[in-house]
Every structure is written in C-alpha cells, then in structure tokens.
Write a protein that holds these residues in place. Sequence first.
Motif, PDB file in Angstrom:
ATOM      1  N   ASP A 131     -11.033   2.044   1.017  1.00 19.23           N
ATOM      2  CA  ASP A 131      -9.714   1.755   0.468  1.00 19.23           C
ATOM      3  C   ASP A 131      -9.608   0.243   0.301  1.00 19.23           C
ATOM      4  O   ASP A 131      -9.778  -0.507   1.261  1.00 19.23           O
ATOM      5  N   CYS A 153      -7.082  -2.219  -0.336  1.00 16.08           N
ATOM      6  CA  CYS A 153      -5.641  -2.423  -0.395  1.00 16.08           C
ATOM      7  C   CYS A 153      -5.231  -3.158   0.872  1.00 16.08           C
ATOM      8  O   CYS A 153      -5.926  -3.097   1.885  1.00 16.08           O
ATOM      9  N   ASP A 205      -2.163  -2.756   2.483  1.00 11.79           N
ATOM     10  CA  ASP A 205      -1.015  -2.220   3.228  1.00 11.79           C
ATOM     11  C   ASP A 205      -1.323  -1.836   4.665  1.00 11.79           C
ATOM     12  O   ASP A 205      -0.444  -1.881   5.520  1.00 11.79           O
ATOM     13  N   SER A 215      -6.258   0.569  -4.478  1.00 11.41           N
ATOM     14  CA  SER A 215      -5.165   1.542  -4.442  1.00 11.41           C
ATOM     15  C   SER A 215      -3.793   0.898  -4.442  1.00 11.41           C
ATOM     16  O   SER A 215      -2.797   1.566  -4.199  1.00 11.41           O
ATOM     17  N   TYR A 241      -7.434   3.849  -8.416  1.00 11.96           N
ATOM     18  CA  TYR A 241      -6.205   4.622  -8.218  1.00 11.96           C
ATOM     19  C   TYR A 241      -5.334   4.243  -9.405  1.00 11.96           C
ATOM     20  O   TYR A 241      -4.549   3.304  -9.350  1.00 11.96           O
ATOM     21  N   LYS A 270      -0.889   6.162  -9.832  1.00 12.93           N
ATOM     22  CA  LYS A 270      -0.449   6.370  -8.453  1.00 12.93           C
ATOM     23  C   LYS A 270       1.065   6.274  -8.410  1.00 12.93           C
ATOM     24  O   LYS A 270       1.646   5.236  -8.736  1.00 12.93           O
ATOM     25  N   PHE A 290       5.770  12.151  -0.569  1.00 13.17           N
ATOM     26  CA  PHE A 290       4.740  12.932   0.113  1.00 13.17           C
ATOM     27  C   PHE A 290       3.693  12.075   0.836  1.00 13.17           C
ATOM     28  O   PHE A 290       2.770  12.601   1.436  1.00 13.17           O
ATOM     29  N   TYR A 291       3.821  10.741   0.756  1.00 11.07           N
ATOM     30  CA  TYR A 291       2.927   9.881   1.543  1.00 11.07           C
ATOM     31  C   TYR A 291       3.401   9.757   2.986  1.00 11.07           C
ATOM     32  O   TYR A 291       2.758   9.075   3.788  1.00 11.07           O
ATOM     33  N   ARG A 297       1.839   7.269   6.538  1.00  2.81           N
ATOM     34  CA  ARG A 297       2.428   6.079   7.178  1.00  2.81           C
ATOM     35  C   ARG A 297       2.187   6.137   8.684  1.00  2.81           C
ATOM     36  O   ARG A 297       1.933   5.113   9.314  1.00  2.81           O
ATOM     37  N   GLN A 306       4.329   1.039  -7.643  1.00  2.00           N
ATOM     38  CA  GLN A 306       3.798   2.381  -7.916  1.00  2.00           C
ATOM     39  C   GLN A 306       4.665   3.050  -8.975  1.00  2.00           C
ATOM     40  O   GLN A 306       5.808   2.642  -9.216  1.00  2.00           O
ATOM     41  N   TYR A 320      -5.998  12.940  -5.609  1.00  2.20           N
ATOM     42  CA  TYR A 320      -5.861  12.799  -4.161  1.00  2.20           C
ATOM     43  C   TYR A 320      -4.829  13.813  -3.657  1.00  2.20           C
ATOM     44  O   TYR A 320      -3.649  13.706  -3.957  1.00  2.20           O
ATOM     45  N   TYR A 343      -8.017  16.071   2.992  1.00  2.00           N
ATOM     46  CA  TYR A 343      -8.241  16.111   4.439  1.00  2.00           C
ATOM     47  C   TYR A 343      -8.885  17.430   4.857  1.00  2.00           C
ATOM     48  O   TYR A 343      -9.337  17.566   5.986  1.00  2.00           O
TER      49      TYR A 343
HETATM   50  C1  PBG Z   1      -2.552   2.672   0.053  1.00  2.00           C
HETATM   51  C2  PBG Z   1      -2.717   4.136   0.177  1.00  2.00           C
HETATM   52  C3  PBG Z   1      -1.736   5.086   0.500  1.00  2.00           C
HETATM   53  C4  PBG Z   1      -2.380   6.318   0.533  1.00  2.00           C
HETATM   54  C5  PBG Z   1      -3.715   6.097   0.241  1.00  2.00           C
HETATM   55  N1  PBG Z   1      -3.888   4.750  -0.002  1.00  2.00           N
HETATM   56  C6  PBG Z   1      -0.312   4.916   0.867  1.00  2.00           C
HETATM   57  C7  PBG Z   1       0.674   4.423  -0.100  1.00  2.00           C
HETATM   58  O1  PBG Z   1       0.387   3.977  -1.197  1.00  2.00           O
HETATM   59  O2  PBG Z   1       1.869   4.439   0.269  1.00  2.00           O
HETATM   60  C8  PBG Z   1      -1.709   7.623   0.835  1.00  2.00           C
HETATM   61  C9  PBG Z   1      -2.636   8.760   1.132  1.00  2.00           C
HETATM   62  C10 PBG Z   1      -1.962   9.953   1.681  1.00  2.00           C
HETATM   63  O3  PBG Z   1      -0.713  10.032   1.758  1.00  2.00           O
HETATM   64  O4  PBG Z   1      -2.693  10.864   2.082  1.00  2.00           O
HETATM   65  N2  PBG Z   1      -3.539   1.979   0.798  1.00  2.00           N
END
Ligand code: PBG
Length: 325
Positions: free
Chosen positions: A119, A121, A123, A167, A194, A197, A202-203, A207, A222, A272, A314
């Motif tokens: 990944d 990113c 975050d 991402s 990504y 996105k 649903f994320y 978190r 996003q 994803y 998953y």
């Molecule tokens: C950002 C990222 C996220 C997910 C994958 N890469 C979170 C977001 O953008 O808020 C979410 C994946 C998931 O919910 O399974 N690094």
Amino acid sequence: MTGPVIRPRRLRTTQALRRMVAETSLEARQLVLPVFVREGIDAPVPISSMPGVVQHTRSSLLAAVSEAAELGLGGVMLFGIPAAKDAVGSGALAADGILNVAIADVVAEVGDALTVMSDLCLDEFTDHGHCGVLTDDGRVDNDRTLELYAEMARVHAEAGVHMVGPSGMMDGQVSVVRSALDGIGHTDVSILAYSAKYASAFYGPFREAVDSSLQGDRRTYQQDGANAVEGVREALLDVEQGADLVMVKPALAYLDVVRRVRDAVDVPVAAYNISGEYSMLEAAAAHGWIDREPAILETLTSIRRAGADVILTYWAAEAARLLAP
Ligand code: PBG
C-alpha cells in the motif's frame, strides 16, 4: 398441451454440465490477500470488527504469506501500522519503518512465488489519518503529498516489492510514482493504481485494522459515490500515466463501475472487496442468517462477473481452500 421447445433449464441438469457452461471462473490465482503488520507487538492482535483477520507480528506475517503462496494465490497486499504516527507520516519513509522491513521479510520468504504488493499511502502513518500531508488550513496538499509518494515508491522498490498500490487518490500520483521508480532503475516494479476509489462508509472496519485516527472524511479527494463516468475517467487517466492495473474500490456497491472500467481500458482490472463488505457477511453468518461459505463464493463470483480480473479480498486464503479440487 405441448410444453416449451426451448428449455434453458436443460443446461442446469447436472453439476458437470453446469460446470462446463459456467461463464465466470473463480480461481486462487485471481485472488490477492490484504495483510496487516503492526510494529512493536509480540503476538497477533485480532481486529474485532473483522472476525478472523489480525494485525500480524513480523513473524506471524511470514506464516500467512507462505500459506498464501502454497494456496496459489495471486499475491498479497501489505499494510503497515507503525508504533508512532506524526503529521507527515515519517514512518512511511524510514528504511526501518514497519512496512519497509515487512516488504523485505516477505520477499525473502516467498520470493517470486507470489506477487508482493504494498500500500503506497500515508494514512496508516499520519496522526491525522489523511492520505497526505495537510496545508496550514487543514486541506490535503496534493502536490506536496506527491513528493512523499515518490520517495515512498523508491523505498518500497529498494525493499524488493514487486508491485506498488498508490491508494491516496492524489491527482498525478501514478505518473509521479512511475518516474520515481524508473529514475532509480526499477522499471520492472509495476503499479496497481487505486483509480476509482470512492469515499465510502464501508471502510469502517479498516480504520480499526490500521488504528486510524481519522477525524471527518476523505470526500475532498476520494470520489463521490454518485459518479460512474468519473470513475472511468480516473481509470483512463491512470492508464495514460502508466498504471499496469487499475482498481475500483469498494467492489460491491460499485459493480457497475467495475463493468464500465473493464469495458473502457486495455489493462487488467482489479476490485477491492473491502473491510465493510467482509464484516457485513461475517456478522450475518455469525447470527446464522446466511450460509457463510456459499455466500463468500457468490460474492467473489459477482465481482468477477462484473469484470474484475483480480480481487483483493480478506477471504482469499479461505476461498482458495474452498475452491481446491
Ligand atoms: C488507504 C486505504 C484504505 C483502504 C485500503 N487502502 C482506507 C481508506 O481509504 O479510507 C480500505 C480497505 C478496506 O476497507 O478494506 N491506505
């Protein structure tokens, strides 16, 4: 009275016949397992909102990826959770940062038997939880973030990654990552963009999975769930910038976007199957409200049927076991 001459049911008579005429396949090689590795823990930590998924230690991660290789999965996508977060996500760039050491560990463990993806990113590494660095007035700074993504790409490539997954939905991220990789001679490291996105509710469970401290939402970078044409535009822009695969995310609420993107690009398309999609099905199954294993396979088949060549899920390892002859 004579019955109908044309009887589509004829092709559904036996399992062998149904198998022969099935339009959509679901195979282990098409599945990618996302995995979480956390710095500073000595036993795996369960993620309560994602039953069956854990934050790995460096060593439990190796067991998970070697199992993934034995099962013939397409790859693994690595997410790192640092012990300390800060405003600029320093842990993402440190050579001894958790994600970077995990990439090297995993590549040493599985070599080329799996596609090792990371990944790309910020975050997971920022204390504010956004995918980039912030301006003084608290907005996500696209162009300064790109400089950090370039550096992150170089660090991942030096650690041995096969494919990076930018991402963060910064404009121009694919071209910046491509030139950063090429600039240090890593022309073979590929990019899973990504591309489409969406800012999604649903994320939620993710978190918890990455101990995110995000306040608010990601709607300024996003995509808006109302837009499908824009999803295609994002994918086309990423192909132009050098993406080797493009991705739509989430999958289930966006299957129409998966189909449109599949029809519009000439590179493989990934989708994803995200955390909230996983948790919903697991929760319903835990209540005995749906039959878990067929529901998993039906879900993954629907994403393939919509046009995804590759699915991040998953359930990748479990589905591979279910599909094994
Ligand atoms: C950002 C990222 C996220 C997910 C994958 N890469 C979170 C977001 O953008 O808020 C979410 C994946 C998931 O919910 O399974 N690094």
